[in-house]
Design a protein around this motif. Structure first.
Motif, short mmCIF file in Angstrom:
data_model
loop_
_atom_site.label_atom_id
_atom_site.label_comp_id
_atom_site.label_asym_id
_atom_site.label_seq_id
_atom_site.Cartn_x
_atom_site.Cartn_y
_atom_site.Cartn_z
N VAL A 163 8.63 -3.73 -8.48
CA VAL A 163 7.19 -3.63 -8.74
C VAL A 163 7.00 -3.21 -10.19
CG1 VAL A 163 5.08 -2.37 -8.20
CG2 VAL A 163 6.60 -3.07 -6.38
N ILE A 171 11.18 3.75 -2.69
CA ILE A 171 9.89 3.12 -2.36
C ILE A 171 9.54 2.06 -3.40
CG2 ILE A 171 7.39 3.55 -2.33
CD1 ILE A 171 7.92 6.01 -0.74
N LEU A 172 9.84 2.37 -4.62
CA LEU A 172 9.44 1.46 -5.70
C LEU A 172 10.55 0.44 -5.94
CD1 LEU A 172 7.02 1.28 -7.74
CD2 LEU A 172 8.63 2.22 -9.39
N LEU A 205 0.27 4.01 -2.73
CA LEU A 205 0.01 5.43 -2.43
C LEU A 205 1.00 6.29 -3.20
CD1 LEU A 205 -1.27 7.73 -0.82
CD2 LEU A 205 0.23 7.15 1.10
N ASP A 206 2.24 5.85 -3.25
CA ASP A 206 3.28 6.61 -3.92
C ASP A 206 2.98 6.74 -5.41
OD1 ASP A 206 5.79 7.91 -3.24
OD2 ASP A 206 6.66 6.56 -4.75
N LYS A 207 2.46 5.68 -5.98
CA LYS A 207 2.21 5.68 -7.44
C LYS A 207 0.73 5.76 -7.77
CE LYS A 207 6.50 5.21 -7.78
NZ LYS A 207 7.19 6.52 -7.91
N THR A 238 -0.69 6.96 -11.16
CA THR A 238 -0.63 6.02 -12.28
C THR A 238 -1.60 4.87 -12.07
OG1 THR A 238 1.73 6.48 -12.30
CG2 THR A 238 0.96 4.68 -13.70
N VAL A 239 -1.52 4.30 -10.85
CA VAL A 239 -2.30 3.10 -10.56
C VAL A 239 -3.80 3.38 -10.67
CG1 VAL A 239 -2.82 1.38 -8.78
CG2 VAL A 239 -0.47 2.11 -9.17
N ASP A 257 4.28 6.41 6.97
CA ASP A 257 5.44 5.61 6.58
C ASP A 257 6.02 6.08 5.27
OD1 ASP A 257 5.66 4.07 8.72
OD2 ASP A 257 5.24 2.14 7.72
N ARG A 258 5.14 6.41 4.33
CA ARG A 258 5.62 6.85 3.02
C ARG A 258 6.42 8.14 3.17
NH1 ARG A 258 3.53 10.71 -0.20
NH2 ARG A 258 4.38 10.74 -2.33
N ARG A 311 9.79 7.59 4.70
CA ARG A 311 10.74 6.99 3.75
C ARG A 311 11.25 8.02 2.75
NH1 ARG A 311 8.85 0.77 2.59
NH2 ARG A 311 8.34 0.41 4.76
N ILE A 359 0.00 4.34 6.63
CA ILE A 359 0.66 4.21 5.33
C ILE A 359 1.23 5.54 4.88
CG2 ILE A 359 0.21 3.76 2.88
CD1 ILE A 359 -1.96 1.70 4.08
N ALA A 360 0.39 6.59 5.04
CA ALA A 360 0.85 7.92 4.62
C ALA A 360 2.07 8.34 5.43
CB ALA A 360 -0.29 8.92 4.78
N LEU A 404 0.82 -1.21 0.00
CA LEU A 404 0.00 0.00 0.00
C LEU A 404 0.85 1.26 0.00
CD1 LEU A 404 -2.91 -1.13 2.35
CD2 LEU A 404 -2.98 -0.78 -0.12
N ILE A 405 2.04 1.20 0.60
CA ILE A 405 2.93 2.37 0.55
C ILE A 405 3.31 2.65 -0.91
CG2 ILE A 405 5.23 3.21 1.14
CD1 ILE A 405 4.96 1.77 3.82
N VAL A 406 3.65 1.58 -1.63
CA VAL A 406 3.98 1.74 -3.06
C VAL A 406 2.76 2.25 -3.82
CG1 VAL A 406 4.80 0.58 -5.13
CG2 VAL A 406 5.64 -0.15 -2.90
N LEU A 462 4.65 -1.45 -12.75
CA LEU A 462 3.51 -0.52 -12.71
C LEU A 462 2.47 -0.84 -13.77
CD1 LEU A 462 5.00 2.97 -11.90
CD2 LEU A 462 3.27 1.72 -10.63
#
Lengths: 181, 625
Positions: free
Chosen positions: B48, B44-45, A60-62, A65-66, B33-34, B37, B30-31, A56-58, B50
């Motif tokens: 993965v 972060i990526l 949220l970051d993307k 796009t997602v 933690d993001r 980081r 989540i927010a 979910l961190i990834v 996309l």
């Protein structure tokens, strides 16, 4: 990544807030389902939670796009599943559980709790990838959707589904005290 | 209930308010933690893709390859009709091949699979192709450097959008470490199940330590400190000849053992022989030990009708031990034994041996005792049948020595022989047995093959000379004679032993190793000594039907002996199930109470007068082997 970079700089804050709201909406609808999807194939709840959190961190970051994907849920589920596999690989699949016959009271489940117990009992009998296919069957996905998420061939999914059905039948006939049902 | 019903029941419902609240909390975590980081500048990526998974813009093989790359799995792809398979860099790494070397013929690919697994893998792949299915295959591969690795493959058929088969793809990763881990876990589990829980031997009748285990305990105490050793004799005031058969002996021993355990609680107690018990009292002075010993002996003497025995005659001997004294556990037991006999002789309940004899005195006393036993012929020979398992009939007999006790009853010679070996007087006993046995054999028609025991300590020219003489004198057929070398004492000198064995075989006799597997004979003797027969120790045979560990040991031993041209015999055979098992393993002979009990070889005339063996313990717990 390229999509996110292509966006014009400037109103970063406003854009972030919109994304966050959209992601929050997604989570409130899907968080429980995602969590259960992972827990059905991983018998260590903390490991499942870690995998979901990472995914979910990834996400949220993307999210920009997602969220444009046809169904973002599928992407998140796929990433979470991959994260879980990575964690499992790292742990060398040590969270194996003892096999036991399904308890009599869940052979014909009546409550949601009993349904979930039967699901978990079934999942425990299956190898990892079969378990993932089973978990996605429970989410109501088609063979093709399952194949796309797990990186498997469609024929493989069909084969695995047949195995799951067979194991399920065998499990019930073993668990039932008065012979096969 | 079928699976579809379960799927319908398990379908996700709309989240309830509680679940929505959890989702909100998760969102905050989540927010946070993001952000953290990003602040820390961490990536972060990672790993993965996309790409929208539902976007079916790739063909199946490409899609599977891409998924495999993400999970660090290698793939091998074969397209329908192609002459080559191609593999990814990761797969090249698993096989330890150069990435440039990215294709091989199908036959070449199968050649990389370990020869043992090749057929299985080929069949699995063909099955997948024929049934249009998928299969998990774990196999060994030969890597570029010649080493072997375990790889787990998922073999799948790939299809196009319309369900037509386009080829086969195998996704794989190295599982050598995991495989070895699993093997090790399995091995540890097996080992835990196959190893004996405890090596402390407990006497079955009394529940006390056996003589050997008690001697070990004494030895341990002797190395570490000081204390006293008490040996108690508690025999019935009037012994009956039926005591053994009626089980009264056993009942009385068990009752006495109970009384001792109550009196001495957790202290080490042992059943040393028939009606003879030992108690170890560490860090106890003579005064305290004397008091406790007198209490126990007096309660034994006062007991009436204990195990149907009207009265018990109890005597005790007490000796002190000290780690500074040059004695071993055997010496101590001999001293304590002598002490209770002294008490009996003087008709007092307890004798405290304040001044232990010197090593020479003790040795001389023991020797005299043994010599006089030999001179006075306080022995009797028994013969126990051995069954040829192939012919299923008795073809051999083992000659067994029994020592006559005070009442002239035959008892097991274990303790006596142990002592004789300890003081190097065993040769006299062995010579007597050889001479006596051959005379008895020579007197009758020699219908059976006879096996005679000699100690590993006695091997030498003297014993060989005695054997040669006796064979000639009594006209015994040497080819129907086997000399069994017992394992209780280590064979001292291999050269001497070899010369003895060669000599025995030149006479035409055969050589056997007794109690093989538990005594002092190393495996190497099987090739160093010209052994004809190995007798597998009874501890491996008793209960073999229910012990996978014992089965493994016996099976391996028999196989090894067979390859060396050595016959095998199993001791202590207790039931038909064991006989059947032994026959399957290829054991040549079976011996034990179930096969046949020992019977007197020829009735010996009893000694004219009652003899007291002053210095050495005579008896043993029972007649049972």
């Amino acid at each position: 990544m390229s999509v996110a970079l292509a966006l014009p700089p400037g109103d970063d804050g406003a854009r972030r807030r919109t994304t966050d709201r959209s992601f929050e909406q997604f989570l409130s609808e899907n968080y429980t389902a995602l969590e259960r999807f992972l827990q059905r194939q991983c018998f260590d709840p903390h490991l499942a939670e870690d995998a979901l959190h990472e995914a979910l961190i990834v996400a949220l970051d993307k999210w920009e796009t997602v969220s444009r994907h046809e169904k973002p849920l599928y992407w998140v589920r796929k990433v979470a599943w991959y994260k879980l596999q990575t964690l499992h690989d790292r742990q060398k699949w040590k969270d194996t559980v003892p096999l036991e016959n399904v308890a009599d009271d869940v052979v014909e489940p009546r409550t949601a709790h009993e349904v979930e117990r039967l699901v978990l009992h079934t999942a425990r009998l299956l190898p990892a990838q079969h378990r993932a296919v089973f978990a996605l069957m429970l989410e109501g996905d088609t063979d093709q959707q399952i194949a796309l998420q797990l990186g498997l061939g469609e024929k493989t999914v069909a084969t695995y589904k047949a195995t799951v059905r067979r194991m399920f039948r065998e499990q019930l006939s073993e668990g039932a005290p008065d012979g096969p049902r | 209930m079928d699976l579809d019903e379960l799927v319908a029941l398990a379908r996700t419902a709309v989240p309830n308010p509680l679940e929505r609240a959890r989702a909100r909390r998760a969102m905050r975590r989540i927010a946070d933690d993001r952000r953290r980081r990003l602040d820390e500048g961490r990536e972060i990526l990672t790993d993965v893709d996309l790409h929208d998974p539902l976007l079916a813009d790739l063909d199946e093989a490409q899609r599977i390859r891409r998924a495999a790359d993400l999970r660090r799995r290698g793939t091998i792809t074969w397209a329908t009709g192609a002459r080559w398979v191609t593999w990814t860099d990761e797969m090249a790494r698993i096989f330890d091949r150069a990435p440039t070397d990215s294709r091989a013929s199908l036959a070449g690919l199968f050649r990389l699979v370990h020869a043992t697994d090749r057929g299985r893998v080929r069949r699995a792949v063909h099955d997948v192709w024929r049934r249009q299915s998928a299969a998990d295959v774990v196999c060994r591969i030969i890597r570029g450097d010649g080493s072997t690795g375990y790889v787990e493959f998922l073999v799948e058929v790939t299809t196009d959008g319309r369900g037509r088969t386009t080829g086969i793809i195998a996704t794989g990763h190295d599982v050598t470490a995991a495989h070895k881990d699993r093997e090790e876990t399995g091995r540890r589990a097996l080992r835990a199940a196959s190893v004996q829980q405890s090596v402390v031997e407990v006497d079955q009748v009394t529940g006390l330590l056996t003589r050997k285990a008690f001697a070990d305990e004494v030895g341990r105490a002797l190395r570490t400190g000081t204390g006293t050793l008490l040996v108690i004799s508690a025999s019935p005031y009037i012994s009956r000849s039926s005591d053994v058969e009626s089980g009264r002996d056993h009942r009385l021993s068990a009752a006495t053992a109970r009384l001792l355990r109550e009196a001495f609680d957790a202290l080490p107690c042992g059943a040393l022989g028939r009606h003879e018990f030992g108690v170890l009292l560490p860090y106890t002075t003579f005064e305290t030990a004397t008091r406790r010993a007198e209490e126990v002996i007096s309660s034994l003497r006062q007991a009436r009708y204990m195990a149907d025995c009207p009265r018990i005659d109890a005597f005790g001997g007490l000796v002190r031990y000290d780690y500074r004294l040059p004695v071993d556990s055997m010496d101590l037991l001999v001293d304590a034994d002598g002490a209770w006999r002294r008490a009996k002789h003087e008709d007092r309940p307890l004798h405290v041996l304040r001044q232990p004899p010197s090593a020479d005195e003790r040795r001389e006393m023991c020797r005299n005792g043994i010599r006089s036993a030999v001179d006075q012929r306080r022995f009797i020979l028994y013969a126990q049948p051995l069954r040829d398992l192939e012919l299923n009939r008795t073809t051999r007999h083992e000659i067994l020595l029994r020592v006559l006790d005070e009442a002239g009853r035959p008892t097991l010679p274990t303790t006596f022989l142990e002592l004789a070996e300890h003081v190097d007087e065993i040769l006299a006993v062995d010579k007597w047995v050889l001479d006596r046995a051959l005379r008895l054999i020579g007197e009758r028609r020699q219908t059976s093959h006879f096996q005679i025991n000699v100690s590993g300590r006695s091997l030498g020219d003297a014993l060989l000379g005695a054997l040669t003489d006796a064979i000639e004198r009594y006209g015994v057929d040497p080819t129907r004679l086997t000399i069994e070398i017992t394992e209780t004492a280590a064979i001292g000198n291999l050269t001497v032993a070899r010369r003895f064995a060669d000599g025995v075989r030149e006479l035409g006799c055969q050589v056997a190793l007794d109690d093989f597997g538990t005594g002092n004979t190393p495996l190497g003797f099987l090739t160093k000594l010209p052994v004809d027969l190995v007798k597998i120790d009874g501890s491996f045979i008793a209960g073999i039907a229910h012990s996978a560990a014992k089965q493994a040991v016996v099976q391996g031993l028999v196989q090894m002996c067979a390859s060396l041209g050595i016959l095998t015999a199993a001791e202590c055979v207790q039931d038909d199930a064991t006989i059947d098992l032994l026959r399957v393993y290829g054991v040549d002979f079976a011996q034990g109470f179930h096969v046949g009990e020992p019977s007197p070889l020829l009735a010996e005339s009893r000694p004219a007068k009652q003899l007291e063996l002053e210095v050495y313990p005579v008896a043993s717990a029972s007649l049972a082997i």
